[in-house]
Structures are given as structure tokens and as C-alpha cells.
Write a protein that holds these residues in place. Structure first.
Motif, short mmCIF file in Angstrom:
data_model
loop_
_atom_site.label_atom_id
_atom_site.label_comp_id
_atom_site.label_asym_id
_atom_site.label_seq_id
_atom_site.Cartn_x
_atom_site.Cartn_y
_atom_site.Cartn_z
N UNK A 1 -9.23 4.12 -63.29
CA UNK A 1 -9.91 2.94 -62.75
C UNK A 1 -9.05 2.32 -61.64
N UNK A 2 -7.75 2.23 -61.87
CA UNK A 2 -6.86 1.69 -60.83
C UNK A 2 -6.91 2.56 -59.58
N UNK A 3 -6.91 3.87 -59.77
CA UNK A 3 -6.95 4.77 -58.62
C UNK A 3 -8.29 4.68 -57.89
N UNK A 4 -9.38 4.56 -58.62
CA UNK A 4 -10.69 4.42 -57.98
C UNK A 4 -10.79 3.09 -57.22
N UNK A 5 -10.13 2.06 -57.74
CA UNK A 5 -10.08 0.79 -57.00
C UNK A 5 -9.36 1.01 -55.68
N UNK A 6 -8.24 1.69 -55.73
CA UNK A 6 -7.49 2.00 -54.51
C UNK A 6 -8.34 2.82 -53.53
N UNK A 7 -9.01 3.84 -54.03
CA UNK A 7 -9.85 4.68 -53.16
C UNK A 7 -11.00 3.88 -52.56
N UNK A 8 -11.59 2.98 -53.34
CA UNK A 8 -12.67 2.14 -52.83
C UNK A 8 -12.16 1.27 -51.68
N UNK A 9 -10.98 0.71 -51.85
CA UNK A 9 -10.39 -0.11 -50.78
C UNK A 9 -10.14 0.74 -49.54
N UNK A 10 -9.67 1.97 -49.73
CA UNK A 10 -9.44 2.86 -48.58
C UNK A 10 -10.74 3.17 -47.85
N UNK A 11 -11.80 3.43 -48.61
CA UNK A 11 -13.10 3.72 -47.99
C UNK A 11 -13.58 2.52 -47.19
N UNK A 12 -13.49 1.35 -47.79
CA UNK A 12 -13.95 0.13 -47.13
C UNK A 12 -13.09 -0.18 -45.90
N UNK A 13 -11.79 0.01 -46.03
CA UNK A 13 -10.90 -0.23 -44.88
C UNK A 13 -11.27 0.69 -43.72
N UNK A 14 -11.56 1.97 -44.02
CA UNK A 14 -11.96 2.91 -42.97
C UNK A 14 -13.29 2.51 -42.35
N UNK A 15 -14.23 2.06 -43.18
CA UNK A 15 -15.52 1.61 -42.66
C UNK A 15 -15.33 0.38 -41.77
N UNK A 16 -14.51 -0.55 -42.23
CA UNK A 16 -14.27 -1.76 -41.43
C UNK A 16 -13.53 -1.45 -40.14
N UNK A 17 -12.69 -0.46 -40.16
CA UNK A 17 -11.95 -0.08 -38.94
C UNK A 17 -12.91 0.32 -37.83
N UNK A 18 -14.05 0.89 -38.21
CA UNK A 18 -15.04 1.30 -37.22
C UNK A 18 -15.93 0.14 -36.77
N UNK A 19 -16.24 -0.76 -37.70
CA UNK A 19 -17.21 -1.81 -37.40
C UNK A 19 -16.60 -3.19 -37.21
N UNK A 20 -15.46 -3.43 -37.86
CA UNK A 20 -14.84 -4.75 -37.82
C UNK A 20 -13.31 -4.59 -37.94
N UNK A 21 -12.65 -4.20 -36.86
CA UNK A 21 -11.20 -3.94 -36.91
C UNK A 21 -10.38 -5.13 -37.44
N UNK A 22 -10.80 -6.34 -37.12
CA UNK A 22 -10.06 -7.50 -37.62
C UNK A 22 -10.19 -7.60 -39.14
#
Length: 143
Positions: free
Chosen positions: A15-36
């Protein structure tokens, strides 16, 4: 063995690792659409450990409710899609890794047992000067 405790600990770690992976996915998505937004998530994540995914989410809920809800949604989505394949993949990877480790150990053990010792200078027969001269004259007569 303590299978129930090991199972709980493994599930908590997953669960902790999936939380980390979810944050990585969201960070990558935000990097494309909302860098700030990606940068803010990165800064926030650097301040909190993923060792306890639930504590991370609690802190994120206080910091940015919408982002925390997004992490929870992505984490759940990841869990639903990977957990079907996880047991087979884990067993196969452990099996393959164990074979490789055993092979490496066997190679190391056989190399240690089969290392040839270097001959001492007393055991080596060096050609004498006379033999060298005879070999030279025989080679010149062969031409």
C-alpha cells in the motif's frame, strides 16, 4: 512461520509503495499540464516520507485536499489493475532470482576449488643451451 503477520506487513508495504507510485504518476501528469503543480507536489513529497503512505495522505489532505483525493483514486486504480498479476509475477521473479543466485554461488565455489596452483621454479624444466642449439641446427636442415 508467522504467515498472518508477514501477510499484513507485506500488504502494508505494498500500500505504501502504491501510494508512492500514484504520486509519481500524478507528478508526471502534472509536469505535462501544470508544471507549477508538479513542482509543489515534488516539494511536498520531499518533506514527507512514503514509509507510511497513510500518514503521507493525511498530511496531503491537510495541505491540498483535491490532490490527496486524486492520489487515493490513482492508488486504488493501480491496486485494482496490478494485484491480479502480482502473485504470479512475484513468484516467477523470486524463482528466477534464486536460480541466478544459486548459479553464481556454484560458479564461485567451483572456481575456488579448481584454481590451479602455480608451479614453483624447481618444477619447471627450462631448455638447456645445448638443446636450443640442437633445435636450431635441426630447423636449419629442414629447409
Amino acid at each position: 512461520m508467522e504467515m498472518p503477520r508477514i501477510s499484513r506487513d507485506t500488504a502494508r508495504m505494498l500500500v505504501n509503495y502504491l501510494t508512492y507510485q500514484a504520486v509519481c504518476v500524478i507528478r508526471d501528469q502534472l509536469a505535462e499540464t501544470n508544471p507549477a503543480g508538479a513542482y509543489r507536489l515534488q516539494v511536498f513529497s520531499a518533506e514527507f516520507s512514503f514509509q507510511d503512505g497513510e500518514a503521507y495522505l493525511t498530511a496531503l489532505l491537510d495541505h491540498d485536499r483535491e490532490l490527496a483525493l486524486r492520489v487515493m483514486t490513482v492508488r486504488e486504480h493501480l491496486a485494482e489493475h496490478i494485484l491480479d498479476y502480482l502473485p504470479e509475477m512475484t513468484i516467477a521473479q523470486i524463482h528466477e532470482a534464486n536460480i541466478n543466485h544459486r548459479r553464481a554461488l556454484l560458479e564461485r565455489l567451483t572456481r575456488l576449488g579448481a584454481e590451479p596452483s602455480l608451479p614453483s621454479s624447481a618444477d619447471v624444466d627450462y631448455p638447456s643451451d645445448a638443446a636450443t642449439a640442437d633445435d636450431t641446427s635441426n630447423a636449419s636442415h629442414a629447409d
